[in-house]
Design a protein around this motif. Sequence first.
Motif, PDB file in Angstrom:
ATOM      1  N   ARG A 119      87.622  53.112  27.143  1.00  0.00           N
ATOM      2  CA  ARG A 119      87.772  51.839  26.420  1.00  0.00           C
ATOM      3  C   ARG A 119      88.868  50.961  27.016  1.00  0.00           C
ATOM      4  O   ARG A 119      88.795  49.739  26.937  1.00  0.00           O
ATOM      5  N   SER A 120      89.886  51.584  27.618  1.00  0.00           N
ATOM      6  CA  SER A 120      90.980  50.790  28.181  1.00  0.00           C
ATOM      7  C   SER A 120      90.710  50.337  29.610  1.00  0.00           C
ATOM      8  O   SER A 120      91.227  49.310  30.049  1.00  0.00           O
ATOM      9  N   ALA A 121      89.916  51.098  30.343  1.00  0.00           N
ATOM     10  CA  ALA A 121      89.620  50.743  31.735  1.00  0.00           C
ATOM     11  C   ALA A 121      88.143  50.997  32.032  1.00  0.00           C
ATOM     12  O   ALA A 121      87.797  51.824  32.889  1.00  0.00           O
ATOM     13  N   PRO A 122      87.245  50.288  31.349  1.00  0.00           N
ATOM     14  CA  PRO A 122      85.808  50.563  31.508  1.00  0.00           C
ATOM     15  C   PRO A 122      85.299  50.353  32.927  1.00  0.00           C
ATOM     16  O   PRO A 122      84.401  51.077  33.374  1.00  0.00           O
ATOM     17  N   GLY A 123      85.853  49.398  33.632  1.00  0.00           N
ATOM     18  CA  GLY A 123      85.372  49.121  34.985  1.00  0.00           C
ATOM     19  C   GLY A 123      85.567  50.292  35.930  1.00  0.00           C
ATOM     20  O   GLY A 123      84.775  50.493  36.852  1.00  0.00           O
ATOM     21  N   VAL A 124      86.615  51.090  35.693  1.00  0.00           N
ATOM     22  CA  VAL A 124      86.905  52.244  36.541  1.00  0.00           C
ATOM     23  C   VAL A 124      86.230  53.498  36.006  1.00  0.00           C
ATOM     24  O   VAL A 124      85.638  54.278  36.758  1.00  0.00           O
ATOM     25  N   VAL A 125      86.317  53.703  34.689  1.00  0.00           N
ATOM     26  CA  VAL A 125      85.896  54.965  34.090  1.00  0.00           C
ATOM     27  C   VAL A 125      84.387  55.037  33.864  1.00  0.00           C
ATOM     28  O   VAL A 125      83.775  56.094  34.031  1.00  0.00           O
ATOM     29  N   ARG A 126      83.774  53.921  33.505  1.00  0.00           N
ATOM     30  CA  ARG A 126      82.349  53.928  33.158  1.00  0.00           C
ATOM     31  C   ARG A 126      81.464  54.502  34.269  1.00  0.00           C
ATOM     32  O   ARG A 126      80.571  55.325  33.996  1.00  0.00           O
ATOM     33  N   PRO A 127      81.655  54.109  35.535  1.00  0.00           N
ATOM     34  CA  PRO A 127      80.800  54.685  36.585  1.00  0.00           C
ATOM     35  C   PRO A 127      80.942  56.200  36.710  1.00  0.00           C
ATOM     36  O   PRO A 127      79.960  56.889  36.996  1.00  0.00           O
ATOM     37  N   HIS A 128      82.162  56.720  36.469  1.00  0.00           N
ATOM     38  CA  HIS A 128      82.357  58.165  36.529  1.00  0.00           C
ATOM     39  C   HIS A 128      81.587  58.855  35.406  1.00  0.00           C
ATOM     40  O   HIS A 128      80.931  59.876  35.630  1.00  0.00           O
ATOM     41  N   VAL A 129      81.688  58.298  34.201  1.00  0.00           N
ATOM     42  CA  VAL A 129      80.996  58.885  33.057  1.00  0.00           C
ATOM     43  C   VAL A 129      79.489  58.877  33.286  1.00  0.00           C
ATOM     44  O   VAL A 129      78.787  59.849  32.983  1.00  0.00           O
ATOM     45  N   LYS A 152      83.329  53.857  17.221  1.00  0.00           N
ATOM     46  CA  LYS A 152      82.793  52.933  16.212  1.00  0.00           C
ATOM     47  C   LYS A 152      82.237  51.664  16.872  1.00  0.00           C
ATOM     48  O   LYS A 152      81.390  51.729  17.740  1.00  0.00           O
ATOM     49  N   GLY A 153      82.752  50.500  16.472  1.00  0.00           N
ATOM     50  CA  GLY A 153      82.219  49.245  16.995  1.00  0.00           C
ATOM     51  C   GLY A 153      82.507  49.010  18.459  1.00  0.00           C
ATOM     52  O   GLY A 153      81.905  48.123  19.080  1.00  0.00           O
ATOM     53  N   ALA A 154      83.435  49.781  19.025  1.00  0.00           N
ATOM     54  CA  ALA A 154      83.761  49.640  20.449  1.00  0.00           C
ATOM     55  C   ALA A 154      82.858  50.498  21.333  1.00  0.00           C
ATOM     56  O   ALA A 154      83.034  50.534  22.551  1.00  0.00           O
ATOM     57  N   THR A 155      81.889  51.169  20.728  1.00  0.00           N
ATOM     58  CA  THR A 155      80.978  52.030  21.493  1.00  0.00           C
ATOM     59  C   THR A 155      80.157  51.217  22.492  1.00  0.00           C
ATOM     60  O   THR A 155      79.590  50.183  22.147  1.00  0.00           O
ATOM     61  N   ASP A 156      80.109  51.677  23.702  1.00  0.00           N
ATOM     62  CA  ASP A 156      79.236  51.103  24.732  1.00  0.00           C
ATOM     63  C   ASP A 156      77.858  51.746  24.545  1.00  0.00           C
ATOM     64  O   ASP A 156      77.594  52.837  25.045  1.00  0.00           O
ATOM     65  N   VAL A 157      76.994  51.083  23.783  1.00  0.00           N
ATOM     66  CA  VAL A 157      75.713  51.698  23.414  1.00  0.00           C
ATOM     67  C   VAL A 157      74.792  51.868  24.615  1.00  0.00           C
ATOM     68  O   VAL A 157      73.987  52.808  24.659  1.00  0.00           O
ATOM     69  N   GLU A 158      74.883  51.001  25.587  1.00  0.00           N
ATOM     70  CA  GLU A 158      74.066  51.159  26.789  1.00  0.00           C
ATOM     71  C   GLU A 158      74.461  52.429  27.536  1.00  0.00           C
ATOM     72  O   GLU A 158      73.604  53.172  28.034  1.00  0.00           O
ATOM     73  N   LYS A 188      77.238  56.168  11.723  1.00  0.00           N
ATOM     74  CA  LYS A 188      78.154  55.691  10.689  1.00  0.00           C
ATOM     75  C   LYS A 188      78.498  54.216  10.904  1.00  0.00           C
ATOM     76  O   LYS A 188      78.896  53.526   9.968  1.00  0.00           O
ATOM     77  N   THR A 189      78.334  53.757  12.141  1.00  0.00           N
ATOM     78  CA  THR A 189      78.623  52.361  12.486  1.00  0.00           C
ATOM     79  C   THR A 189      77.362  51.513  12.502  1.00  0.00           C
ATOM     80  O   THR A 189      77.337  50.397  11.985  1.00  0.00           O
ATOM     81  N   ASP A 190      76.283  52.038  13.107  1.00  0.00           N
ATOM     82  CA  ASP A 190      75.037  51.274  13.234  1.00  0.00           C
ATOM     83  C   ASP A 190      73.850  52.211  12.996  1.00  0.00           C
ATOM     84  O   ASP A 190      73.201  52.663  13.949  1.00  0.00           O
ATOM     85  N   PRO A 191      73.557  52.507  11.736  1.00  0.00           N
ATOM     86  CA  PRO A 191      72.463  53.440  11.436  1.00  0.00           C
ATOM     87  C   PRO A 191      71.108  52.960  11.924  1.00  0.00           C
ATOM     88  O   PRO A 191      70.270  53.757  12.331  1.00  0.00           O
ATOM     89  N   GLY A 192      70.887  51.651  11.907  1.00  0.00           N
ATOM     90  CA  GLY A 192      69.615  51.103  12.366  1.00  0.00           C
ATOM     91  C   GLY A 192      69.386  51.367  13.841  1.00  0.00           C
ATOM     92  O   GLY A 192      68.265  51.703  14.248  1.00  0.00           O
ATOM     93  N   TRP A 193      70.437  51.215  14.615  1.00  0.00           N
ATOM     94  CA  TRP A 193      70.307  51.460  16.062  1.00  0.00           C
ATOM     95  C   TRP A 193      69.969  52.928  16.313  1.00  0.00           C
ATOM     96  O   TRP A 193      69.085  53.233  17.127  1.00  0.00           O
ATOM     97  N   VAL A 194      70.651  53.823  15.636  1.00  0.00           N
ATOM     98  CA  VAL A 194      70.417  55.253  15.843  1.00  0.00           C
ATOM     99  C   VAL A 194      69.015  55.644  15.408  1.00  0.00           C
ATOM    100  O   VAL A 194      68.312  56.378  16.117  1.00  0.00           O
ATOM    101  N   ARG A 195      68.567  55.153  14.262  1.00  0.00           N
ATOM    102  CA  ARG A 195      67.221  55.483  13.797  1.00  0.00           C
ATOM    103  C   ARG A 195      66.167  54.999  14.790  1.00  0.00           C
ATOM    104  O   ARG A 195      65.231  55.716  15.134  1.00  0.00           O
ATOM    105  N   ALA A 196      66.318  53.767  15.268  1.00  0.00           N
ATOM    106  CA  ALA A 196      65.362  53.221  16.236  1.00  0.00           C
ATOM    107  C   ALA A 196      65.411  54.003  17.549  1.00  0.00           C
ATOM    108  O   ALA A 196      64.369  54.265  18.162  1.00  0.00           O
ATOM    109  N   PHE A 197      66.615  54.400  17.965  1.00  0.00           N
ATOM    110  CA  PHE A 197      66.778  55.163  19.200  1.00  0.00           C
ATOM    111  C   PHE A 197      66.049  56.504  19.101  1.00  0.00           C
ATOM    112  O   PHE A 197      65.319  56.897  20.012  1.00  0.00           O
ATOM    113  N   VAL A 198      66.242  57.194  17.988  1.00  0.00           N
ATOM    114  CA  VAL A 198      65.613  58.499  17.791  1.00  0.00           C
ATOM    115  C   VAL A 198      64.099  58.370  17.711  1.00  0.00           C
ATOM    116  O   VAL A 198      63.358  59.150  18.324  1.00  0.00           O
TER     117      VAL A 198
END
Length: 216
Positions: A119-129, A152-158, A188-198
């Motif tokens: 969350r603090s350095a997404p440009g560096v960490v995201r590619p590793h994850v 929670k709301g800071a989740t990178d859903v993609e 707990k943050t976006d139940p609609g997104w999770v239900r649609a994803f599943v």
Amino acid sequence: MIKAVRAGLEELADPRKAPQMQAYMKSAMPFLGVPKPRRAALLKSLPRVDDPDEWLDAVRTLWREATYREERYVALALSGDRRFQSAGLLPWFDEMIVTGAWWDYVDEIASKLVGPLLRSAPGVVRPHVLRWSADADRWRRRTSIICQLGAKGATDVELLAACVDANVDDPDFFLRKGIGWALREYAKTDPGWVRAFVEARPGLSPLSRREALKHL
């Protein structure tokens, strides 16, 4: 600090509890029998280290030279010192993931260390994850899936979706459980997104599906 950790753990050791703790964790490395509350108290009493290189050297030494599992627990806790957090620590976190190779270490590293860095350095960490999500090592893959727990709301859903999709067909229990856990927490943050994803993924394992929809 290294001497203080080792001496403190030896002083707090409980030989009666040690075998039970080792058996519960299915650990090849023995325990001293020091429960978490006592380790937390020890952490507060340790001498302060202000130099980042000295701090990292001490943490690595405690982890790499550990003869008891509690030494690694303390090293892991010290690795989260907020004064020194930066994306440059990612290789160290990765080493702990791969050499720790069990859920008690990995879950803490993923949610308390890798997640905040993401969350603090997404440009560096995201590619590793993202790379970890398709790695041969299952603990890197589990880390990629659960590292956003509590975001929670800071989740990178993609990123969450990509890491889950990379492992959706894997039969490994820890990956399936991790998928369900990550989705359940984000619900707990976006139940609609999770239900649609599943619903859009019929190949999701029954375990992952059940965990994801547990509170919906």
